[in-house]
Design an enzyme around this catalytic site. Structure first.
Site, PDB file in Angstrom:
ATOM      1  CG  HIS A 462      -1.875   1.109   1.288  1.00 26.32           C
ATOM      2  ND1 HIS A 462      -2.100   1.846   2.427  1.00 26.32           N
ATOM      3  CD2 HIS A 462      -2.658   1.665   0.336  1.00 26.32           C
ATOM      4  CE1 HIS A 462      -2.989   2.791   2.177  1.00 26.32           C
ATOM      5  NE2 HIS A 462      -3.335   2.693   0.916  1.00 26.32           N
ATOM      6  CB  THR A 473       5.464   0.938   1.417  1.00 29.09           C
ATOM      7  OG1 THR A 473       6.792   1.306   1.470  1.00 29.09           O
ATOM      8  CG2 THR A 473       4.918   1.028   0.053  1.00 29.09           C
ATOM      9  CD  GLU A 474      -0.620   1.321   6.040  1.00 32.21           C
ATOM     10  OE1 GLU A 474      -0.870   1.707   7.177  1.00 32.21           O
ATOM     11  OE2 GLU A 474      -1.495   1.241   5.160  1.00 32.21           O
ATOM     12  CB  VAL A 475       4.322  -4.832   3.601  1.00 33.72           C
ATOM     13  CG1 VAL A 475       4.264  -6.270   3.121  1.00 33.72           C
ATOM     14  CG2 VAL A 475       5.332  -4.038   2.775  1.00 33.72           C
TER      15      VAL A 475
END
Ligand code: NAD
Length: 732
Positions: A462, A473-475
């Protein structure tokens, strides 16, 4: 040769000693207690040796002089103080003061050693290293050198003479700007400011030796009688113009939230009134004070220690071999996909950018062309590199081109059916070992995974917009996401030089979930009749970079409406406050969609006029007189509501490591950095104080502030998130 572990020392027949710093066990030189002991020993010997006429101090590391001080030294100092004060408070404070001034007085000793010393700065020169160079009598730098005093960014300030020497070598505005921003200077810029004497493309050590041979004075201007400050004395007509402006600018920029920044102003102001030795003592006193603040501890932990750990892959499964990423597929060349393609090509990876037709795909690539052009114009990218970067992006409508991709990132419309359709096509081309990711912001990864060719190789990556600027960044892990997918996602995020946090699948993931609380709180304040300007100012005074109403305009008011509708659809009507819904839908109904429409909570007149709050906003709700609004409480409400949500995500296991919640909150939505992040905000004040604050707010504003069971339990035993969730142990 020499008896040093970290240095080599060679004195040539010209009588000039070259002290070369090259730590055997590190890729970059950093100051540790041992390094400082060796510097002291080396200089004692050189000063005592009558055959030595001067000294060149340089580094043996290719392209770097030093990264500065090892910040763990500060932690050790504070720990020693905490343990010593138990038996002798005054003695412990004196010892801390001495330790905090160790570098100061060592650099001063070099400055007053009686022999000329030149720093040959061969590359990156940060913090304490730049301060050492400033204490030398001359500085030569390679054209590629980057110089900075970045301490303020981690909550402290340059406390080894930096504030004093910079302010005596360059005009006061430039000095304060550089110290307060912690900005990085190129060699040429530093020369222009008088902080470097020569920029030399050839042999630096020879150039440094030549300075000494040409009779460089070992006495600093400020140690001579009649020294004049570049901007004139503090108490002078010039000073009277500068200082009041400095003070107001400082408040405007920092809202007085950063003890490190405040200390810089005090050090410079007070230090310029007195001779150097007294000035250094003033600086040492403030430094001792600042390193003990909660802000410094929290900022160092989050923005330095944790950030480094996450960037190095703290959450990466250890038993998966590193991936050799070459080609990344991006499906959907719209707003986000185009940005992802750019940052990926910028990192040196090949990109296959796919959209529904060639024309749309090409439009996505044009985004990179525009960004590259800007970089070339600003001379931040050469023509050759720009061409190579664009050459790495293949824009196409042909899914077949995705066969060679190691990772495919889907960024098509936020629509389950469209995404399912795309997944079908991906199934036909996804390589045997390739990973498939979605950039969805609202659809649970586990449900999207059901349509993916292999659920274990499906994951969320994301991004935040604008992709080239936002560092987080969101994983997102789906229920069946495997370790290989996580490892590849983290390797990719590392390759594009962003910071990852790993989040378990949930509505809004982490950052959006917390930031919605921020906006909701501002709706509540509006409805209560708090003047809109006070709402925005309170948020900024609390340390947020953008007020909630301005932020809402940036992300679009119609997006808020969409999110509310989706929430009501999935979770029931009660999940959204009807007054919030009414506010947002009435705005969208009248076309007030935010910045993109030129009107939202603000009006956006043509430039150069500035945006201003929409005057009618005040007319919608009965306005409370400003005198009846508790401004401090508004600040607490903003920080507490987001921190509570972050605490909930930890309690629910959405985020499992407090470091990720902290970094995610600072990089994702600018959570007041001086707190160290949303979880450190709670730990910093202590869970008992936080629970008390929440209870007070809940009594006044409702159950949204009610502390969670875990928080109450933690408060009862005075537990912290870092202790409980292991982050402290891992971060150490
Ligand atoms: P967008 O509308 O700008 O772009 C979507 C692109 O997908 C369009 O170019 C469209 O032509 C293309 N597309 C649609 N169907 C396709 C198909 N079958 N095959 C190939 N291409 C197809 O949307 P966006 O704002 O870039 O959002 C994309 C995704 O990123 C969404 O899932 C969104 O939730 C997510 N996201 C958006 C933001 C944001 O701020 N906009 C932030 C994070 C994540």
């Amino acid at each position: 040769m020499t008896e040093f572990k970290n240095f080599t020392l060679q004195t040539d027949s010209d009588g000039i000693a070259v002290l070369t710093w090259d730590m055997p066990d590190r890729s970059m030189n950093v100051f540790t207690e041992e390094v400082m002991d060796e510097i002291e020993k080396a200089f004692d010997g050189l000063v005592a040796d009558a055959a030595v006429k001067g000294v060149v101090f340089t580094s043996g590391k290719e392209g770097s002089f030093t990264g500065g001080a090892d910040l763990n030294m500060l932690r050790r100092m504070n720990e020693a103080y905490e343990s010593e004060r138990k038996s002798d408070e005054e003695g412990a404070m004196r010892a801390l003061f001495d330790r905090a001034g160790r570098m100061t007085w060592l650099w001063r000793k070099i400055e007053t050693c009686g022999k000329p010393v030149v720093a040959a700065i061969n590359g990156t020169c940060m913090g304490g290293g730049f301060e050492l160079a400033l204490a030398c009598h001359g500085r030569v730098a390679s054209p590629k050198a980057k110089l900075a005093l970045p301490e303020v960014k981690v909550g402290i300030f340059p406390g080894a003479g930096g504030t004093q020497r910079v302010a005596r070598m360059t005009d006061i505005q430039s000095a304060l700007q550089m110290l307060l921003k912690g900005s990085t200077l190129s060699a040429d810029k530093a020369k222009g400011m008088g902080l470097v004497d020569e920029v030399v493309a050839g042999d630096l050590v020879e150039a440094a030796k030549a300075m000494i041979a040409n009779g460089l004075s070992p006495e600093k201007p400020w140690d001579r009688k009649g020294f004049k400050l570049p901007s004139g004395p503090v108490y002078s007509p010039q000073g009277a113009q500068v200082w009041p402006a400095v003070s107001s600018l400082y408040r405007k920029e920092t809202y007085d939230n950063y003890p490190g920044a405040r200390a810089i102003i005090k050090c410079v102001y007070e230090g310029l009134l007195v001779p150097m030795d007294t000035a250094l003592r003033i600086e040492q006193r403030y430094f001792t004070e600042v390193i003990r603040t909660t802000e410094a501890a929290m900022m160092i932990r989050s923005l330095f220690v944790s950030m480094q750990a996450l960037n190095k892959g703290a959450r990466r499964p250890k038993d998966v071999a590193p991936t050799d990423l070459k080609t990344i597929g991006v499906i959907g060349a719209g707003f986000m996909g185009a940005g992802v393609a750019f940052v990926t090509a910028q990192a040196g990876l090949d990109v296959v950018l796919v959209d529904r037709d060639e024309e749309t795909a090409a439009r996505g690539k044009a985004h990179s062309e525009k960004l590259v052009k800007g970089l070339v114009e600003k001379k931040r990218l050469s023509e050759d590199k720009a061409e190579a970067l664009l050459g790495r992006i293949t824009a196409t409508a042909d899914y077949e081109a995705l066969r060679k991709a190691d990772l495919i990132i889907e960024a098509v419309f936020e629509d389950r059916d469209v995404k399912a359709e795309v997944s079908k096509k991906v199934a036909a081309v996804l390589g045997e070992h390739a990973i498939y990711a979605s950039n969805t912001s609202t659809i649970p990864i586990s449900t999207l995974a059901e349509n993916a060719p292999d659920e274990s190789r499906f994951i969320g990556i994301h991004f935040f917009s604008p992709v080239d600027k936002m560092m987080l960044t969101e994983v997102i892990l789906g229920e069946k996401t495997g370790d290989k997918a996580l490892a590849v996602a983290l390797d990719y995020v590392r390759a594009i030089k962003k910071t990852p946090i790993v989040v378990n699948d949930t509505r809004g993931f982490f950052a959006n979930r917390c930031v919605l609380r921020y906006m909701n709180e501002s709706y509540d304040m509006l409805i209560e009749g708090v003047p809109p300007a006070m709402i925005e100012n309170a948020a900024k005074a609390a340390g947020m970079p953008v007020g909630p109403l301005a932020l809402n305009d940036e992300v679009a008011v119609d997006l808020s409406e969409k999110i509310m509708k989706a929430t009501m659809r999935d979770m029931g009507e009660d999940a959204v406050d009807p007054r919030h819904f009414e506010l947002v839908t009435s705005m969208t109904a009248s076309g007030r969609l935010g910045r993109k429409a030129g009107k939202g909570f603000y009006d956006y007149p043509d430039k150069p006029a500035k945006k201003r709050l929409w005057p009618d906003l005040k007319a919608r709700y009965d306005q409370k007189p400003a005198s009846e609004v508790d401004f401090e409480e508004l600040k607490h409400r903003f920080l507490a509501t987001m921190a509570l949500e972050a605490a909930r995500t930890m309690e629910e296991g959405v985020v499992v490591d407090p470091r990720e919640a902290d970094i995610g909150s600072i990089l994702g939505f600018g959570y007041a950095p001086y707190t160290g992040g949303a979880i450190s905000y709670i730990d910093g004040m202590g869970t008992p104080a936080f629970v008390e604050l929440c209870e007070r707010l809940a009594a006044k504003y409702g159950e949204r502030f009610e502390p969670t069971p875990l928080l109450r339990e933690m408060a009862a035993s005075n537990d912290t998130f870092y202790a409980r969730f292991g982050g402290a142990k891992r971060a150490a």
